[in-house]
Design an enzyme around this catalytic site. Structure first.
Site, PDB file in Angstrom:
ATOM      1  N   PHE A 122       0.860  -1.179   0.000  1.00  0.00           N
ATOM      2  CA  PHE A 122       0.000   0.000   0.000  1.00  0.00           C
ATOM      3  C   PHE A 122       0.899   1.232   0.000  1.00  0.00           C
ATOM      4  O   PHE A 122       1.657   1.457   0.958  1.00  0.00           O
ATOM      5  CB  PHE A 122      -0.857  -0.065   1.273  1.00  0.00           C
ATOM      6  CG  PHE A 122      -1.782   1.095   1.488  1.00  0.00           C
ATOM      7  CD1 PHE A 122      -3.086   1.054   1.010  1.00  0.00           C
ATOM      8  CD2 PHE A 122      -1.374   2.218   2.205  1.00  0.00           C
ATOM      9  CE1 PHE A 122      -3.953   2.119   1.230  1.00  0.00           C
ATOM     10  CE2 PHE A 122      -2.230   3.285   2.427  1.00  0.00           C
ATOM     11  CZ  PHE A 122      -3.527   3.231   1.940  1.00  0.00           C
ATOM     12  N   ALA A 123       0.847   2.033  -1.073  1.00  0.00           N
ATOM     13  CA  ALA A 123       1.816   3.119  -1.226  1.00  0.00           C
ATOM     14  C   ALA A 123       1.139   4.481  -1.287  1.00  0.00           C
ATOM     15  O   ALA A 123       0.737   4.946  -2.356  1.00  0.00           O
ATOM     16  CB  ALA A 123       2.656   2.874  -2.475  1.00  0.00           C
ATOM     17  N   ALA A 129       5.225  13.920   2.248  1.00  0.00           N
ATOM     18  CA  ALA A 129       3.811  13.839   2.646  1.00  0.00           C
ATOM     19  C   ALA A 129       3.548  12.574   3.444  1.00  0.00           C
ATOM     20  O   ALA A 129       3.511  11.473   2.893  1.00  0.00           O
ATOM     21  CB  ALA A 129       2.924  13.860   1.403  1.00  0.00           C
ATOM     22  N   PHE A 155       8.568   4.487   2.910  1.00  0.00           N
ATOM     23  CA  PHE A 155       8.110   3.656   4.044  1.00  0.00           C
ATOM     24  C   PHE A 155       7.075   2.615   3.619  1.00  0.00           C
ATOM     25  O   PHE A 155       6.162   2.309   4.393  1.00  0.00           O
ATOM     26  CB  PHE A 155       7.461   4.520   5.156  1.00  0.00           C
ATOM     27  CG  PHE A 155       8.400   5.447   5.856  1.00  0.00           C
ATOM     28  CD1 PHE A 155       9.579   4.984   6.405  1.00  0.00           C
ATOM     29  CD2 PHE A 155       8.079   6.794   6.000  1.00  0.00           C
ATOM     30  CE1 PHE A 155      10.437   5.845   7.069  1.00  0.00           C
ATOM     31  CE2 PHE A 155       8.931   7.661   6.661  1.00  0.00           C
ATOM     32  CZ  PHE A 155      10.116   7.181   7.196  1.00  0.00           C
ATOM     33  N   GLN A 338      12.042  -2.902  32.068  1.00  0.00           N
ATOM     34  CA  GLN A 338      12.626  -2.422  33.335  1.00  0.00           C
ATOM     35  C   GLN A 338      12.631  -3.534  34.387  1.00  0.00           C
ATOM     36  O   GLN A 338      13.594  -3.693  35.144  1.00  0.00           O
ATOM     37  CB  GLN A 338      11.801  -1.215  33.836  1.00  0.00           C
ATOM     38  CG  GLN A 338      12.426  -0.455  34.980  1.00  0.00           C
ATOM     39  CD  GLN A 338      13.670   0.317  34.558  1.00  0.00           C
ATOM     40  OE1 GLN A 338      13.900   0.532  33.363  1.00  0.00           O
ATOM     41  NE2 GLN A 338      14.497   0.695  35.507  1.00  0.00           N
ATOM     42  N   GLU A 365       0.173   4.367  11.928  1.00  0.00           N
ATOM     43  CA  GLU A 365      -1.245   4.399  11.528  1.00  0.00           C
ATOM     44  C   GLU A 365      -1.824   5.743  11.970  1.00  0.00           C
ATOM     45  O   GLU A 365      -2.918   5.828  12.512  1.00  0.00           O
ATOM     46  CB  GLU A 365      -1.974   3.212  12.166  1.00  0.00           C
ATOM     47  CG  GLU A 365      -3.383   2.928  11.675  1.00  0.00           C
ATOM     48  CD  GLU A 365      -3.483   2.403  10.248  1.00  0.00           C
ATOM     49  OE1 GLU A 365      -2.665   1.534   9.883  1.00  0.00           O
ATOM     50  OE2 GLU A 365      -4.377   2.866   9.527  1.00  0.00           O
TER      51      GLU A 365
HETATM   52  C1  LIG Z   1       7.811   1.346   9.694  1.00  0.00           C
HETATM   53  C2  LIG Z   1       6.812   2.143   8.904  1.00  0.00           C
HETATM   54  C3  LIG Z   1       6.008   1.506   7.973  1.00  0.00           C
HETATM   55  C4  LIG Z   1       5.095   2.234   7.209  1.00  0.00           C
HETATM   56  N1  LIG Z   1       4.354   1.608   6.244  1.00  0.00           N
HETATM   57  C5  LIG Z   1       3.633   2.356   5.358  1.00  0.00           C
HETATM   58  C6  LIG Z   1       2.999   1.756   4.234  1.00  0.00           C
HETATM   59  O1  LIG Z   1       3.048   0.545   4.054  1.00  0.00           O
HETATM   60  N2  LIG Z   1       2.341   2.562   3.347  1.00  0.00           N
HETATM   61  C7  LIG Z   1       2.253   3.910   3.517  1.00  0.00           C
HETATM   62  O2  LIG Z   1       1.655   4.576   2.672  1.00  0.00           O
HETATM   63  N3  LIG Z   1       2.838   4.517   4.588  1.00  0.00           N
HETATM   64  C8  LIG Z   1       3.528   3.762   5.499  1.00  0.00           C
HETATM   65  N4  LIG Z   1       4.152   4.373   6.576  1.00  0.00           N
HETATM   66  C9  LIG Z   1       4.096   5.823   6.695  1.00  0.00           C
HETATM   67  C10 LIG Z   1       3.255   6.307   7.858  1.00  0.00           C
HETATM   68  O3  LIG Z   1       1.913   6.273   7.529  1.00  0.00           O
HETATM   69  C11 LIG Z   1       3.789   7.703   8.204  1.00  0.00           C
HETATM   70  O4  LIG Z   1       5.070   7.543   8.785  1.00  0.00           O
HETATM   71  C12 LIG Z   1       2.885   8.477   9.142  1.00  0.00           C
HETATM   72  O5  LIG Z   1       1.675   8.818   8.533  1.00  0.00           O
HETATM   73  C13 LIG Z   1       3.563   9.760   9.650  1.00  0.00           C
HETATM   74  O6  LIG Z   1       4.062  10.487   8.583  1.00  0.00           O
HETATM   75  P1  LIG Z   1       5.590  10.985   8.588  1.00  0.00           P
HETATM   76  O7  LIG Z   1       6.438   9.843   8.982  1.00  0.00           O
HETATM   77  O8  LIG Z   1       5.863  11.611   7.273  1.00  0.00           O
HETATM   78  O9  LIG Z   1       5.678  12.039   9.715  1.00  0.00           O
HETATM   79  P2  LIG Z   1       5.272  13.605   9.597  1.00  0.00           P
HETATM   80  O10 LIG Z   1       3.895  13.719   9.062  1.00  0.00           O
HETATM   81  O11 LIG Z   1       6.359  14.322   8.901  1.00  0.00           O
HETATM   82  O12 LIG Z   1       5.265  14.008  11.122  1.00  0.00           O
HETATM   83  C14 LIG Z   1       6.472  14.341  11.805  1.00  0.00           C
HETATM   84  C15 LIG Z   1       6.080  14.870  13.188  1.00  0.00           C
HETATM   85  O13 LIG Z   1       5.258  16.029  13.036  1.00  0.00           O
HETATM   86  C16 LIG Z   1       4.051  15.847  13.760  1.00  0.00           C
HETATM   87  N5  LIG Z   1       2.936  16.513  13.068  1.00  0.00           N
HETATM   88  C17 LIG Z   1       2.637  16.527  11.752  1.00  0.00           C
HETATM   89  N6  LIG Z   1       1.494  17.193  11.532  1.00  0.00           N
HETATM   90  C18 LIG Z   1       1.045  17.599  12.741  1.00  0.00           C
HETATM   91  C19 LIG Z   1      -0.119  18.314  13.204  1.00  0.00           C
HETATM   92  N7  LIG Z   1      -1.055  18.742  12.341  1.00  0.00           N
HETATM   93  N8  LIG Z   1      -0.251  18.535  14.512  1.00  0.00           N
HETATM   94  C20 LIG Z   1       0.686  18.091  15.407  1.00  0.00           C
HETATM   95  N9  LIG Z   1       1.798  17.420  15.039  1.00  0.00           N
HETATM   96  C21 LIG Z   1       1.963  17.169  13.736  1.00  0.00           C
HETATM   97  C22 LIG Z   1       3.829  14.348  13.779  1.00  0.00           C
HETATM   98  O14 LIG Z   1       2.948  13.973  14.819  1.00  0.00           O
HETATM   99  C23 LIG Z   1       5.242  13.852  13.984  1.00  0.00           C
HETATM  100  O15 LIG Z   1       5.579  13.911  15.335  1.00  0.00           O
HETATM  101  C24 LIG Z   1       5.003   3.627   7.393  1.00  0.00           C
HETATM  102  C25 LIG Z   1       5.791   4.263   8.360  1.00  0.00           C
HETATM  103  C26 LIG Z   1       6.680   3.545   9.107  1.00  0.00           C
HETATM  104  C27 LIG Z   1       7.541   4.265  10.114  1.00  0.00           C
END
Ligand SMILES: Cc1cc2nc3c(=O)[nH]c(=O)nc-3n(C[C@H](O)[C@H](O)[C@H](O)COP(=O)(O)OP(=O)(O)OC[C@H]3O[C@@H](n4cnc5c(N)ncnc54)[C@H](O)[C@@H]3O)c2cc1C
Length: 385
Positions: A122-123, A129, A155, A338, A365
């Protein structure tokens, strides 16, 4: 509301638990060491899960799935939480969004996936973004009967294993009352299509699952591979987002119970200052908190599952369940570690892995902050000045 787990649900959960303990858990250390599930082992587990009826249980019966209800899925998910996700995901799949398949897509993608012959990933997320999913920039431009996709996804779990990708891309702009909005469309894209590159990432949690970067360089996809209709990518994703959140919390319950069991057994064995360490309040109260929080999460999960079945769950409820479960498993695995003291951080025991695996639950999620944002906005709406 009755949140009890019926005898039938218990029977189902017991079957999955035996399968998890006998067929999956014994391979955890190997998967952890290799950061991969060897192909032969993967196929062996898949065949056993298919034979036992523990494969693609969330999929409709008319297409070969088990057609489980949401409460049934929730109790199974708790059991799959007792094993590393890289192994659990071999059986506990596929992405529910595939239920949006229609026409030829059912024969080409959905049914072979349910039979274990094909594998999806799922991409949606991109380097620019994540939480702000509408900010995606991957584009699909119509060209005759095809679309041409360009962009980068990040990811993407299980992209190495997948043979097709559910890709979200921008196919235009729509005028809406809130101003211009990107039209986002989901496509089913065969991974061997020219122009696709997959690079694995090295991540802290869930070794063996392999999150990847996927690049699309002029990737040509027939228009018939649009999933859920042009511009309806988020429409179909939304249908299953709540279920993903409730099931995440269910999985956290399984992992937390396993961590608590290890911690309690250790507290009943390890002696310090002439006493079992479980007799020190500093240890025993941690166990009390674990038991209480796990129980609360279970109730929230079952409440969410019954509401999903009835079609009444709200966005706020799904976020509350996800947030509580993911933070609960963080606290439980941390306290369990711990209690084991130095042994907790050795690679000889699986607890350090539980602790690492729990960490991503607060991110992938929807981050904790995003869930708090959803919940708090709803509370403020509920009680206006
Ligand atoms: C191991 C792993 C597997 C994954 N698998 C998939 C997958 O199969 N398919 C897929 O599509 N995605 C996948 N993801 C992506 C996942 O859905 C995203 O990592 C997640 O939605 C967060 O996005 P980001 O990592 O870009 O963080 P960002 O959105 O950049 O957030 C960074 C920080 O900013 C904070 N932040 C952002 N916006 C706000 C706001 N409005 N208010 C307060 N704080 C905010 C966040 O809480 C976080 O602390 C995966 C991620 C990981 C780590």
């Amino acid at each position: 509301m009755d949140l009890s787990v019926s005898d039938d649900l218990k029977l189902l959960a017991d079957g999955v638990r035996s399968f998890v303990e006998q067929e999956l858990q014994p391979h955890e250390a190997l998967v952890e060491r290799l950061d991969a599930v060897p192909d032969e082992l993967f196929r062996e587990i898949q065949q056993k899960a298919l034979a036992a009826g523990f494969y693609a249980m969330n999929m409709p019966e008319e297409h070969g799935g088990a057609g489980l209800t949401s409460p049934e899925r929730a109790v199974c998910e708790i059991e799959f939480g007792r094993v590393s996700r890289a192994l659990g995901v071999i059986c506990n799949r596929p992405a529910p969004i595939l239920k949006a398949c229609v026409g030829d897509q059912i024969e080409t993608y959905l049914k072979p996936t349910i039979r274990g012959e094909r594998w999806e990933c799922f991409a949606l997320t991109e380097p620019g973004a994540g939480s702000d999913a509408r900010a995606i920039t991957t584009k699909a431009v119509k060209d005759g009967d095809d679309y041409v996709i360009n962009g980068t996804k990040q990811f993407i779990t299980m992209a190495m294993r997948a043979d097709y990708i559910i890709v979200f891309a921008v196919t235009g702009m729509d005028e809406t009352p809130r101003g211009p909005q990107k039209r986002i469309t989901a496509f089913l894209v065969d991974k061997d299509t020219p122009g696709i590159g997959v690079t694995p990432l090295d991540v802290l949690s869930n070794r063996g699952m392999k999150s990847c970067i996927i690049t699309f360089d002029n990737v040509r996809v027939p228009a018939r591979n649009i999933l859920g209709g042009e511009g309806n990518g988020f429409g179909i994703a939304k249908n299953w987002i709540f279920s993903g959140r409730v099931m995440l919390a269910a999985n956290c319950v399984g992992l937390a119970e396993r961590a608590m069991k290890m911690a309690a057994e250790w507290a009943n064995t390890r002696v310090a200052f002439g006493k079992k360490i479980g007799q020190f309040q500093g240890t025993s109260f941690k166990l009390a908190d674990m038991a209480m929080e796990i129980h609360a999460t279970k109730l929230m999960v079952m409440d969410g599952a019954y509401k999903m079945q009835a079609g009444t769950i709200t966005q706020r409820e799904a976020s509350q369940i996800n947030l509580f479960g993911s933070e609960m498993v963080g606290r439980v695995t941390d306290n369990a570690l711990q209690i084991l003291g130095g042994m907790g951080v050795t690679k000889d025991l699986p607890l350090e892995r539980f602790w690492r695996d729990a960490r991503v639950e607060r991110i992938w999620e929807g981050t904790s902050e995003i869930h708090r944002d959803i919940i708090s906005k709803d509370v403020l709406r509920e009680f206006p000045a």
